[in-house]
Design an enzyme around this catalytic site. Structure first.
Site, PDB file in Angstrom:
ATOM      1  N   CYS A 215       0.726  -1.392   0.214  1.00 22.69           N
ATOM      2  CA  CYS A 215      -0.217  -0.045   0.003  1.00 22.69           C
ATOM      3  C   CYS A 215       0.636   1.377   0.029  1.00 22.69           C
ATOM      4  O   CYS A 215       0.469   2.300  -0.496  1.00 22.69           O
ATOM      5  CB  CYS A 215      -1.175  -0.116   1.286  1.00 22.69           C
ATOM      6  SG  CYS A 215      -0.029  -0.195   2.926  1.00 22.69           S
ATOM      7  N   HIS A 825      -0.683   1.263   7.719  1.00 24.48           N
ATOM      8  CA  HIS A 825      -1.698   1.119   6.313  1.00 24.48           C
ATOM      9  C   HIS A 825      -1.423   2.417   5.562  1.00 24.48           C
ATOM     10  O   HIS A 825      -1.547   3.724   6.223  1.00 24.48           O
ATOM     11  CB  HIS A 825      -2.732   0.781   6.488  1.00 24.48           C
ATOM     12  CG  HIS A 825      -3.578   0.399   5.253  1.00 24.48           C
ATOM     13  ND1 HIS A 825      -2.958  -0.550   4.315  1.00 24.48           N
ATOM     14  CD2 HIS A 825      -4.664   0.952   4.858  1.00 24.48           C
ATOM     15  CE1 HIS A 825      -3.959  -0.260   3.234  1.00 24.48           C
ATOM     16  NE2 HIS A 825      -4.875   0.322   3.389  1.00 24.48           N
TER      17      HIS A 825
END
Length: 925
Positions: A215, A825
């Protein structure tokens, strides 16, 4: 070989002390903390070298194994050193892939391969595993988590070059007897591209499939200006990547902006990045800003129009006007660096250094690709700790305290109370990970650590020296632990450990037993009497007790003067009769079924159970010998009778700091040795623990009022960060400047000023703070404008003519980071250049975003575009109702298994795709 760091550090400490009986003896090699579970012994994800584990060469490992042995059943973690394109690397995480035959897709096996293994070695392993007849003609396909499939045509390439990564499946098919293949393409391999044939969406509104912790890459890639630069590829630049990064990146961009994909799989791009920058190899967590920096540099060198770079000697300003020096510096930069990246992203700042000794002023102008701006850092930090009172009936209290960021452990103690002495420890897995000295820096303590602060009894004038005793609770198993080389039973730690100060002369097992029983009073029923079963079954009278003793408990307080002075608060034996503690204080060695009934000479004998506590106290006090030595030959018959009647709740054993290995006793009848920090375990028989230890009560704690005060979220303005960037600072000792006049390195003052800014300005917010002493992530909200970011006040180059570009910028994208230092994330917000709509990109999922959602404390990298270069939207903005902000804008949902959302049924454009696949589940971090 991989070794758990804590075990390794303890081993180092042990060999440095040179004391064979030291409590730092590490015991058997124990990698338990590295495993996800103890059935599969699968390694936890995202382990970090030197933080979670150490790597030792094979020769060292075999010596450690011979000396200490290994915990039974644990596999050694052997790992290969592999020769990758740009580095030698220990492959801690091999590639783990699923293997199956096309003819039997249900029978799937898992296998691990090195990135340097060839595809042919996978084919060989599959032939062997599935008993494929020799001479069969085979071909392999690789299938990723989103069902995308590719033929593995060249079996001689490596796993790395074939872009094979963990969690992918390799399918083997064998040619039919009639010469055909079972299918021109196996049925399972319907490609997402085929499903998307009928899809038409907004170009650029396209997700990127997460390949496992990628990510960070998706976030940085989601918005990059589209340029037609392939004709400028530079295949000969020794600083570049032979055009490979540019081509791989162009492929991703073209797919994303085709308007024909919900999401694309950037596997080839990921592999190319790993090829040229080994820090991005594998699928661990990385930094989106680092990738962005590498990518901008790599694309620049791959697209550099300068084929042969000339050598240019840089000149100092030497008193010349800034305008002249700046133009010369920019001219020289363009003579060596001329690409679409420089055109778009490069600006110039002025650097002024002043020598503190001779006051020489050095002025240079340096190009930059992004601004890394600091966040204002608070001088204080908030810590959450558990305070364990001397009062055995008080539950641990969770406190929130404010301490100086650069403070010492003593500052933490002072913040809790100035009236009492304390010791601070990091508790992990029922044991002390570290016991801190008061002069140690608080920066050693991370926010995620479980910190316990133990109140200690004050030393009175007439009292002898006290020692700090670390106390562990262990439960014995019913079987002997022959594997450990010890005669003891197997044990496992439980509950919360304790730290207490004890007079050095009062460390016999009898005295410690009494003291421990008092300290555990809140959750231990302190009597073990076979004749008083009814009382014993009430496992937790402590639940209803307060800290006031009942009138019948007074004698228990005076069992020993030493105990009384050690614990100044009323310490009582619940509601039981006083003799109980005196009668049950003796313990045998841990391998005895009846710990109180030993006739062996090396076992401290019982004191007389029938003797009143007051008399015992006098006996102890009237002699300088430790109490354990006193009653050795007194009334054996009476002692034996008492022994039959009562059992000890637990036995006491000196152990190492892990609580895993037993150590020898001390001198003069002491249960522990004081040659190093003493650790003691109290070992419970499972039956006794079940009856007399109240686990429920032991785990309880209370929240102090400080926990109720809401923490203020600090907000800073982006302008403040930019001002900090241009503030004068003194260089640090690790980074001095060489003064050409003094002819030596100096800690000069340095000031940066902005000279001119690029078309697209990238601002990196330095949320991750790494110093020699501290590591932290700053979670402040940085308030940044979406429009009209004005730099006119901080640009040194003033407008010379009307042709000068403006200095106002509008936001076009944000890369976000959620989580802490080690994991988290990445996502991003970006404004589509064609329709002006904001979107939220979370790997393969894209949703509409509102402007009021964009400024958060997760913002990490900001992308601004100069207003004169912003395109006017050519398409109307999509109609987004409030409900649709969470509706996937790329009409496909990426969900966890427990949260599957169907795609929009009413979207005419999606008809065919929805019919073939109404749900798509992707991997998430």
């Amino acid at each position: 070989y991989v070794v758990e760091r804590r075990w390794y550090e303890q081993w180092k400490e042990f060999v440095e002390t040179g004391d064979q009986n030291s409590s730092s003896f590490p015991g058997q090699i124990d990698n338990t903390e590295l495993f996800e579970d103890l059935d599969s012994y699968h390694l936890k994800e995202r382990l970090v070298e030197n933080e979670d584990f150490m790597l030792v060469p094979a020769e060292a490992w075999h010596k450690l194994l011979a000396w200490y042995g290994m915990l039974e059943g644990q596999p050694p973690l052997e790992r290969k050193v592999v020769d990758l394109p740009s580095t030698l690397k220990v492959e801690v995480y091999p590639v783990e892939i699923f293997l199956c035959l096309h003819s039997n897709m249900e029978n799937v096996i898992t296998a691990q391969f090195s990135r340097t293994d060839s595809i042919h070695s996978i084919q060989r392993a599959m032939c062997e595993a599935f008993s494929v007849p020799p001479g069969s003609e085979c071909r392999l396909w690789m299938k990723s988590s989103d069902s995308t499939c590719e033929r593995l045509r060249n079996v001689h390439v490596s796993v790395l070059d074939a872009c094979l990564s963990s969690a992918m499946t390799v399918i083997m098919e064998t040619r039919n007897a009639d010469g055909t293949w079972p299918s021109s393409r196996p049925q399972i391999m319907r490609n997402s591209v085929e499903e998307q044939d009928s899809y038409r969406g907004q170009p650029g509104v396209c997700g990127l499939t997460n390949l496992g912790n990628t990510c960070f890459m998706n976030s940085a890639l989601q918005y990059f200006l589209q340029s037609s630069y392939l004709e400028e590829l530079n295949f000969t630049n020794p600083l570049g990547m032979k055009g490979e990064i540019a081509e791989a990146y162009a492929d991703v961009i073209k797919q994303m902006w085709s308007g024909r994909h919900y999401s694309v799989v950037p596997r080839v791009f990921k592999t190319k990045v790993g090829h040229f920058a080994s820090q991005f190899l594998g699928y661990q967590q990385h930094d989106s800003q680092e990738l962005l920096s590498f990518l901008a540099d790599g694309l620049h060198e791959d697209l550099n129009r300068v084929k042969n770079k000339e050598y240019i000697e840089l000149r100092d300003a030497e008193g010349r006007p800034d305008q002249e020096v700046a133009e010369e510096a920019w001219r020289n930069h363009r003579r060596r660096n001329d690409s679409v990246i420089v055109d778009t992203f490069h600006g110039l700042f002025k650097s002024t250094l002043v020598c503190p000794e001779c006051h020489k002023v050095s002025v240079t102008f340096d190009p930059f690709c992004y601004l890394s701006v600091p966040l204002p850092v608070s001088k204080e930090r908030v810590m959450e700790v558990f305070f364990v009172s001397l009062d055995p009936y008080a539950k641990p209290a969770q406190h929130r305290v404010v301490v100086p960021k650069t403070g010492k452990v003593s500052d933490l103690c002072t913040a809790l109370s100035e009236m009492t002495s304390m010791v601070v420890a990091d508790v992990f897995n029922h044991r002390f990970y570290k016991i801190y000295n008061t002069d140690e820096s608080l920066s050693c303590i991370l926010d995620r650590d479980d910190i316990f602060v133990y109140e200690l009894s004050e030393l009175e004038e007439h009292q002898e020296e006290q020692v700090l005793l670390a106390l562990y609770l262990r439960e014995r198993s019913h079987y002997r632990d022959y594997g450990s080389g010890s005669s003891s039973y197997g044990t496992s730690l439980f509950g919360h450990p304790l730290l207490l100060s004890v007079p050095r002369g009062c460390c016999s097992r009898e005295e410690l037993y009494t003291l421990f029983l008092q300290r555990l009073a809140r959750y231990t029923n302190g009597i073990s009497d076979e004749e008083e079963q009814d009382d014993g079954e009430k496992a937790g009278p402590s639940q209803t007790r307060t800290s006031e003793p009942s009138s019948g408990d007074a004698p228990a307080n005076s069992q020993s003067d030493d105990t009384t002075t050690t614990e100044p608060r009323p310490l009582v034996n619940h509601t039981q009769p006083p003799p109980a503690q005196g009668d049950s204080e003796t313990n045998g060695p841990p391998n005895q079924n009846e710990p109180g009934c030993s006739s062996e000479t090396n076992t401290p004998p019982h004191t007389e159970g029938e003797k009143p506590c007051e008399e015992e106290s006098k006996t102890s006090d009237s002699s300088s010998e430790p109490p354990a030595q006193q009653p050795s030959n007194e009334q054996p018959g009476k002692r034996k009778a008492c022994c039959k009647r009562r059992k000890s709740l637990f036995t006491i054993q000196a152990v190492n700091s892990n609580g895993t290995t037993e150590r020898g006793m001390g001198e003069g009848g002491s249960a522990v040795s004081f040659s190093s920090q003493p650790y003691v375990a109290i070992d419970w028989d499972p039956e006794m623990k079940k009856r007399f230890y109240n686990e429920n009560e032991a785990e309880k704690y209370v929240k102090h009022g400080s926990m109720e005060v809401p923490q203020q979220q600090t907000t800073v303005q982006l302008q403040e960060c930019i001002e900090l960037f241009t503030t004068m600072e003194t260089l640090e000792e690790e980074n001095p400047w060489y003064c050409p006049v003094c002819k030596k390195h100096q800690l000069a003052t340095k000031k940066l000023d902005l000279w001119f800014l690029p078309e697209v300005l990238i601002i990196h917010l330095k949320r991750f703070s790494y110093t020699k002493f501290t590591r932290e992530k700053l979670d402040s909200i940085v308030d940044f404008p979406l429009r009209e970011l004005d730099f006119s006040g901080c640009l040194l180059r003033k407008s010379q003519s009307n042709g000068e570009p403006p200095s106002r910028y509008d936001l076009i994208a944000v890369s976000n980071h959620y989580g802490g230092l080690r994991d988290g994330h990445y996502t991003s917000y970006a404004r589509n250049k064609d329709n002006g709509q904001w979107y939220y990109f979370d790997d393969s999922k894209v949703t509409y975003a509102r402007e009021d959602q964009i400024v958060t404390n997760a913002a990490y990298v900001l992308f601004y575009q100069r207003q004169d270069k912003i395109r006017k939207p050519t398409l109307p903005a999509p109609n987004t109702s409030p409900a649709s902000s969470s509706q996937p804008a790329n009409d496909i949902t990426s969900c966890k298994d427990d949260d599957i959302t169907p795609c929009k049924e009413d979207d005419a454009e999606l008809g065919a795709a929805a019919a073939s696949s109404s749900y798509v589940t992707m991997e998430t971090d």
